[in-house]
Structures are given as structure tokens and as C-alpha cells.
Design a protein around this motif. Sequence first.
Motif, PDB file in Angstrom:
ATOM      1  N   MET A 163      -5.371   1.049  -1.116  1.00 37.52           N
ATOM      2  CA  MET A 163      -4.669   2.116  -1.817  1.00 37.52           C
ATOM      3  C   MET A 163      -5.290   3.445  -1.421  1.00 37.52           C
ATOM      4  O   MET A 163      -6.317   3.484  -0.731  1.00 37.52           O
ATOM      5  N   ILE A 164      -4.663   4.516  -1.848  1.00 38.05           N
ATOM      6  CA  ILE A 164      -5.154   5.849  -1.521  1.00 38.05           C
ATOM      7  C   ILE A 164      -5.679   6.524  -2.782  1.00 38.05           C
ATOM      8  O   ILE A 164      -5.028   6.510  -3.826  1.00 38.05           O
ATOM      9  N   SER A 165      -6.879   7.085  -2.654  1.00 40.94           N
ATOM     10  CA  SER A 165      -7.480   7.849  -3.739  1.00 40.94           C
ATOM     11  C   SER A 165      -7.710   9.281  -3.274  1.00 40.94           C
ATOM     12  O   SER A 165      -7.968   9.527  -2.084  1.00 40.94           O
ATOM     13  N   THR A 166      -7.626  10.211  -4.190  1.00 44.26           N
ATOM     14  CA  THR A 166      -8.038  11.572  -3.877  1.00 44.26           C
ATOM     15  C   THR A 166      -9.560  11.634  -3.937  1.00 44.26           C
ATOM     16  O   THR A 166     -10.218  10.729  -4.466  1.00 44.26           O
ATOM     17  N   MET A 167     -10.130  12.706  -3.433  1.00 44.18           N
ATOM     18  CA  MET A 167     -11.578  12.845  -3.456  1.00 44.18           C
ATOM     19  C   MET A 167     -12.120  13.169  -4.850  1.00 44.18           C
ATOM     20  O   MET A 167     -13.322  13.183  -5.054  1.00 44.18           O
ATOM     21  N   ASP A 168     -11.217  13.408  -5.814  1.00 45.39           N
ATOM     22  CA  ASP A 168     -11.671  13.504  -7.208  1.00 45.39           C
ATOM     23  C   ASP A 168     -11.296  12.241  -7.989  1.00 45.39           C
ATOM     24  O   ASP A 168     -11.141  12.263  -9.208  1.00 45.39           O
TER      25      ASP A 168
ATOM     26  N   GLN B 103     -18.026  13.746   0.311  1.00 42.23           N
ATOM     27  CA  GLN B 103     -18.220  15.156   0.005  1.00 42.23           C
ATOM     28  C   GLN B 103     -19.574  15.663   0.500  1.00 42.23           C
ATOM     29  O   GLN B 103     -19.704  16.820   0.900  1.00 42.23           O
ATOM     30  N   LEU B 104     -20.578  14.793   0.486  1.00 38.18           N
ATOM     31  CA  LEU B 104     -21.917  15.203   0.908  1.00 38.18           C
ATOM     32  C   LEU B 104     -22.002  15.414   2.415  1.00 38.18           C
ATOM     33  O   LEU B 104     -22.775  16.262   2.881  1.00 38.18           O
ATOM     34  N   ASN B 105     -21.227  14.655   3.169  1.00 30.12           N
ATOM     35  CA  ASN B 105     -21.309  14.752   4.628  1.00 30.12           C
ATOM     36  C   ASN B 105     -19.925  14.584   5.243  1.00 30.12           C
ATOM     37  O   ASN B 105     -19.374  13.490   5.227  1.00 30.12           O
ATOM     38  N   PRO B 106     -19.352  15.656   5.793  1.00 36.18           N
ATOM     39  CA  PRO B 106     -18.007  15.563   6.363  1.00 36.18           C
ATOM     40  C   PRO B 106     -17.922  14.660   7.587  1.00 36.18           C
ATOM     41  O   PRO B 106     -16.826  14.324   8.026  1.00 36.18           O
TER      42      PRO B 106
ATOM     43  N   MET C 228       0.847  -1.196   0.000  1.00 41.32           N
ATOM     44  CA  MET C 228       0.000   0.000   0.000  1.00 41.32           C
ATOM     45  C   MET C 228       0.876   1.237   0.000  1.00 41.32           C
ATOM     46  O   MET C 228       1.708   1.410   0.881  1.00 41.32           O
ATOM     47  N   GLU C 229       0.682   2.084  -1.026  1.00 40.04           N
ATOM     48  CA  GLU C 229       1.495   3.284  -1.109  1.00 40.04           C
ATOM     49  C   GLU C 229       0.999   4.338  -0.161  1.00 40.04           C
ATOM     50  O   GLU C 229      -0.157   4.368   0.212  1.00 40.04           O
ATOM     51  N   SER C 230       1.873   5.228   0.283  1.00 43.17           N
ATOM     52  CA  SER C 230       1.400   6.367   1.058  1.00 43.17           C
ATOM     53  C   SER C 230       2.526   7.345   1.336  1.00 43.17           C
ATOM     54  O   SER C 230       3.562   7.000   1.857  1.00 43.17           O
ATOM     55  N   ASP C 231       2.290   8.609   0.961  1.00 43.77           N
ATOM     56  CA  ASP C 231       3.101   9.712   1.443  1.00 43.77           C
ATOM     57  C   ASP C 231       2.328  10.445   2.525  1.00 43.77           C
ATOM     58  O   ASP C 231       2.759  11.469   3.024  1.00 43.77           O
ATOM     59  N   LEU C 232       1.156   9.923   2.870  1.00 40.08           N
ATOM     60  CA  LEU C 232       0.282  10.539   3.854  1.00 40.08           C
ATOM     61  C   LEU C 232       0.341   9.705   5.119  1.00 40.08           C
ATOM     62  O   LEU C 232      -0.004   8.531   5.110  1.00 40.08           O
ATOM     63  N   HIS C 233       0.767  10.315   6.195  1.00 44.69           N
ATOM     64  CA  HIS C 233       0.921   9.553   7.422  1.00 44.69           C
ATOM     65  C   HIS C 233       0.322  10.306   8.599  1.00 44.69           C
ATOM     66  O   HIS C 233       1.034  10.740   9.495  1.00 44.69           O
ATOM     67  N   PRO C 234      -1.012  10.468   8.620  1.00 55.18           N
ATOM     68  CA  PRO C 234      -1.628  11.028   9.825  1.00 55.18           C
ATOM     69  C   PRO C 234      -1.393  10.087  10.990  1.00 55.18           C
ATOM     70  O   PRO C 234      -1.094   8.897  10.808  1.00 55.18           O
ATOM     71  N   THR C 235      -1.537  10.592  12.181  1.00 57.94           N
ATOM     72  CA  THR C 235      -1.238   9.816  13.374  1.00 57.94           C
ATOM     73  C   THR C 235      -1.986   8.494  13.407  1.00 57.94           C
ATOM     74  O   THR C 235      -1.448   7.461  13.820  1.00 57.94           O
ATOM     75  N   ASN C 236      -3.237   8.510  12.946  1.00 59.27           N
ATOM     76  CA  ASN C 236      -4.053   7.312  13.058  1.00 59.27           C
ATOM     77  C   ASN C 236      -3.998   6.415  11.834  1.00 59.27           C
ATOM     78  O   ASN C 236      -4.777   5.468  11.719  1.00 59.27           O
ATOM     79  N   PHE C 237      -3.078   6.674  10.900  1.00 58.75           N
ATOM     80  CA  PHE C 237      -3.074   5.946   9.636  1.00 58.75           C
ATOM     81  C   PHE C 237      -2.923   4.432   9.808  1.00 58.75           C
ATOM     82  O   PHE C 237      -3.709   3.662   9.239  1.00 58.75           O
ATOM     83  N   PRO C 238      -1.952   3.936  10.568  1.00 58.04           N
ATOM     84  CA  PRO C 238      -1.833   2.479  10.729  1.00 58.04           C
ATOM     85  C   PRO C 238      -3.072   1.861  11.367  1.00 58.04           C
ATOM     86  O   PRO C 238      -3.535   0.800  10.934  1.00 58.04           O
TER      87      PRO C 238
ATOM     88  N   ASP D 122      -8.421  12.178   5.195  1.00 58.20           N
ATOM     89  CA  ASP D 122      -8.564  13.607   5.484  1.00 58.20           C
ATOM     90  C   ASP D 122      -9.534  14.184   4.466  1.00 58.20           C
ATOM     91  O   ASP D 122     -10.232  13.439   3.767  1.00 58.20           O
ATOM     92  N   GLU D 123      -9.616  15.500   4.358  1.00 59.35           N
ATOM     93  CA  GLU D 123     -10.590  16.125   3.461  1.00 59.35           C
ATOM     94  C   GLU D 123     -10.311  15.838   1.997  1.00 59.35           C
ATOM     95  O   GLU D 123     -11.208  15.949   1.156  1.00 59.35           O
ATOM     96  N   GLN D 124      -9.097  15.444   1.659  1.00 57.08           N
ATOM     97  CA  GLN D 124      -8.710  15.279   0.261  1.00 57.08           C
ATOM     98  C   GLN D 124      -8.425  13.829  -0.143  1.00 57.08           C
ATOM     99  O   GLN D 124      -8.260  13.555  -1.328  1.00 57.08           O
ATOM    100  N   HIS D 125      -8.369  12.918   0.821  1.00 57.00           N
ATOM    101  CA  HIS D 125      -7.940  11.552   0.506  1.00 57.00           C
ATOM    102  C   HIS D 125      -8.734  10.511   1.277  1.00 57.00           C
ATOM    103  O   HIS D 125      -9.196  10.767   2.399  1.00 57.00           O
ATOM    104  N   CYS D 126      -8.864   9.344   0.668  1.00 60.24           N
ATOM    105  CA  CYS D 126      -9.445   8.201   1.372  1.00 60.24           C
ATOM    106  C   CYS D 126      -8.672   6.934   1.027  1.00 60.24           C
ATOM    107  O   CYS D 126      -8.050   6.830  -0.033  1.00 60.24           O
TER     108      CYS D 126
END
Length: 211
Positions: free
Chosen positions: A64-69, A91-94, A1-11, A42-46
Amino acid sequence: MESDLHPTNFPQLSQQLVDAVRFIGERQWCPATGGNFSARIDEQHCLITQSGKFKDQLTLDDLMISTMDNKAVDPALKPSAETGLHTKLYQLNPQIDCVLHTHSVHSTVLSRACGDKIVIQGYEMQKSLRGNTTHLDSIEVLVFDNDQDIDALAKRVEAKWHAGEITQPGFLVKGHGLYAWGNSVSEAKRHVEGFEFLFACLWQEKLLGKA
């Protein structure tokens, strides 16, 4: 699984999603690599399951990680074809932090046997769905016509959402299955379990000639 995004809760988030998907897969609610499952980073990725993976055998490497677009962060990986419906819900409900899509027999067949909504009343398990506190209430689960054009389906979902017609944490796609969500992986999993139980009960009622 790729990731340059590492929020604290990612693992923790990644493992929770894998565990939930395997739980669902082991119950045959998404056979033959069917279904797709995601969690908001986060707001831009899932996080989302890659296409073509057996869900009862899912591993962290199958996420894997996708952007919200709907663009893969790693273009070498292929997301689910229905990523756009997941991201539309985010996007409809944060407050939505997880979307789980199953292909169970009961949800799929029931969706074909009903019109544009399923009415549920009298079951204690209704209380497993957020916002429901009694079996006495009548709840409605919308049923959308299936569409290979996910953008078109997402727009129809969006229209019903803004019209206030999606009142439960899930809906059915005709001949396809259930989309359910929650404000955490745990809550979304609970909603899937609750819906699947209720759909199985409703189908048994039909077989008994009571519905």
C-alpha cells in the motif's frame, strides 16, 4: 494495491520490493506475519507492506502507499504499526530509498544479550555493509530499547542520528529485530543479508564461549 501515483519506475519498484520481502520471508527472518518493509516512491510517499501479511507469500496486492506523515492514501487499508519508523528514516536521509525490518531469531536474541551496541570486528562479511572496506575495522551497531510507542522510538533514533552515532546502515531493537536500509531495494536487501550473517556468527561465538 491502490495508487494514483505512477512514477515511471513504479511497477519495477513494487516488484523489486515484493521479491525482496519474499526472499526474506522464505529464510524465516520474519515469521508469523512479522516484519515490515518499504520503498520510497518520492519525497512525500512510500510503498509499505500492509499489516498482517505472510511475507513468504507476499503479492503486489499486499503493498500500500503511505504518506511521509504516516497516513494511508487509501484509508481502507491498514499499514504496518511501525510505519512511522520507516518514514522517519526517509526524512532523516534523502538517499535512503528502502527500509527492511526483520524478526530473525539471531538478531532478536542477540539484541537481548547485548547492551546498547554490538561491536563487530574481523569478519569479511563486514564489507557487505556500505562504507566498510576491510575486516580489520571495528564497526558498531546500535541497539535501541523496544517501545510500543513508535513515535517515541522514532525520536530516539532521530536523536542518535543527529548525534552521529548511527554509523552503519542498520540498527537493532531489543527483543524485536533488525532495521536495515539502503539507497535501493537491492542494497537494502544486501545489508539485511550481511547483518543476518554477522549476527548468526556472533551468536555462535557466544555459544562457543568466545564472546
